[in-house]
Design a protein around this motif. Structure first.
Motif: not given
Length: 381
Positions: A25, A30, A80
């Motif tokens: 992440n 993301i 994510e």
């Protein structure tokens, strides 16, 4: 029947969650519209997540199907970007499993360690524009010339194709026989003359997963590139689909858990008429139904994975898992949209990417209609 996680499974969950939070992440995943690159893929390979069920002797982690599914669920929950766990699972289940189960010693030793550690990427190449779900009616062919084969193939909607260095390509070698001896599988190097696998397609969801069209024009391969025996592509593909249908739902389940965790906080903090909307039964009952879908999905998922380990009723339980979990995932996304109201309609809302990603879940690995055909066939109706 024991529903408790083993010590090894709990440790695996902790390992995955820590790695995702502190590594994946923070590496740019993301950005859901940016495809991950080879360096990031290799970082995941440092933990050999790509090879969860592959034996240690071939560079994998050596986990059983159930433990691998638990790990994929954990990966999907914490990551994510939902595209990464999907791409990992797709390669693992549709490519690494067939090479492990059917490959020669040379193929297993040459490919599996590098696929497990992220050095290589391979695509599962079977879908064609004209035939769709009628996969054994494929137009792609391989003509034998001495000890070589000449491949002519046009494939579409192939996951990881633009990033991959190899493809596991299914072609007709005796079209009249179809599933029963008519299809063969080849591991094809993308550096060979006549291979074009670079065109990425724009999609509605799973935007970070590169998917593309492929063409194989007069591509010459040898017998050493044949996976399994000549004509054994049908059973090889069916077995890989049982793994994919049984285990890929773990990726959906992880996302479903993420959705309900978000919604519980949302409804407690969203006030209407002086009360949090969690106090309205029309809202709380929807979330209760979501919890039921999640728990039911987990039971079905774990049973399907356990059946792979015991080699028992793998076909029907895999199709039940694929059908139920994908439909539950899609329904849950739309229910979340309803609960969130106007805030969900705005671009960039929490649920936007989940909705888009869920749309394809009822299509890949065989549509919901195909799964119902398979299930009814097992019931002999």
């Amino acid at each position: 029947m024991n529903f408790e996680y083993t010590k090894a499974q709990l440790e695996l969950q902790d390992e995955i969650s820590h790695f995702v939070k502190h590594t994946i992440n923070k590496m740019g995943f993301i950005d859901k519209k940016r495809p991950f690159n080879a360096e990031e893929w290799k970082e995941v390979g440092n933990l050999k997540i790509h090879g969860l069920p592959i034996p240690v002797e071939f560079g994998g982690r050596g986990f059983d199907a159930l433990s691998s599914t638990i790990a994929l669920e954990e990966l999907s929950y914490h990551c994510e970007d939902g595209g990464l766990p999907f791409a990992i699972a797709a390669q693992m289940l549709s490519c690494l499993i067939p090479i492990w189960k059917n490959g020669s010693d040379s193929q297993r030793n040459n490919f599996l360690p590098k696929l497990c550690d992220g050095s290589y990427i391979i695509a599962n190449s079977i879908t064609e524009q004209e035939t769709g779900s009628d996969i054994y009616g494929m137009k792609s062919t391989a003509k034998q010339e001495g000890g070589d084969f000449i491949i002519q193939a046009q494939k579409t909607l192939i996951t990881n194709a633009p990033l991959a260095g190899w493809s596991l390509v299914y072609v007709a070698t005796n079209p009249e026989k179809r599933y029963f001896g008519g299809v063969s599988a080849f591991i094809i190097d993308h550096s060979l003359s006549g291979v074009n696998s670079n065109l990425a397609l724009k999609k509605l969801g799973l935007e970070s997963v590169q998917m593309g069209n492929q063409s194989f024009e007069n591509v010459k391969v040898s017998e050493k590139d044949l996976l399994g025996k000549l004509g054994s592509g049908g059973p090889i593909f069916q077995s890989s689909m049982e793994w994919e249908r049984a285990c890929l739902g773990a990726v959906h389940l992880g996302r479903m858990k993420k959705i309900i965790d978000f919604l519980i906080l949302f409804v407690k903090n969203r006030n209407v008429g002086g009360n949090p909307i969690s106090k309205y039964q029309s809202i709380s009952h929807k979330i209760a139904d979501m919890k039921i879908k999640i728990e039911t999905s987990r039971l079905i998922l774990y049973k399907a994975a356990s059946n792979l380990d015991s080699n028992k009723e793998t076909g029907i339980t895999a199709s039940i898992a694929k059908l139920y979990i994908s439909e539950a995932y899609r329904t849950m996304c739309y229910d979340a949209f309803s609960i969130m109201g106007g805030s969900a309609y705005l671009s960039g809302s929490f649920i936007e990417n989940y909705i888009k990603d869920s749309l394809s879940s009822t299509i890949y690995s065989g549509t919901s209609e195909i799964q119902r055909n398979i299930i009814s066939g097992y019931l002999k109706i």
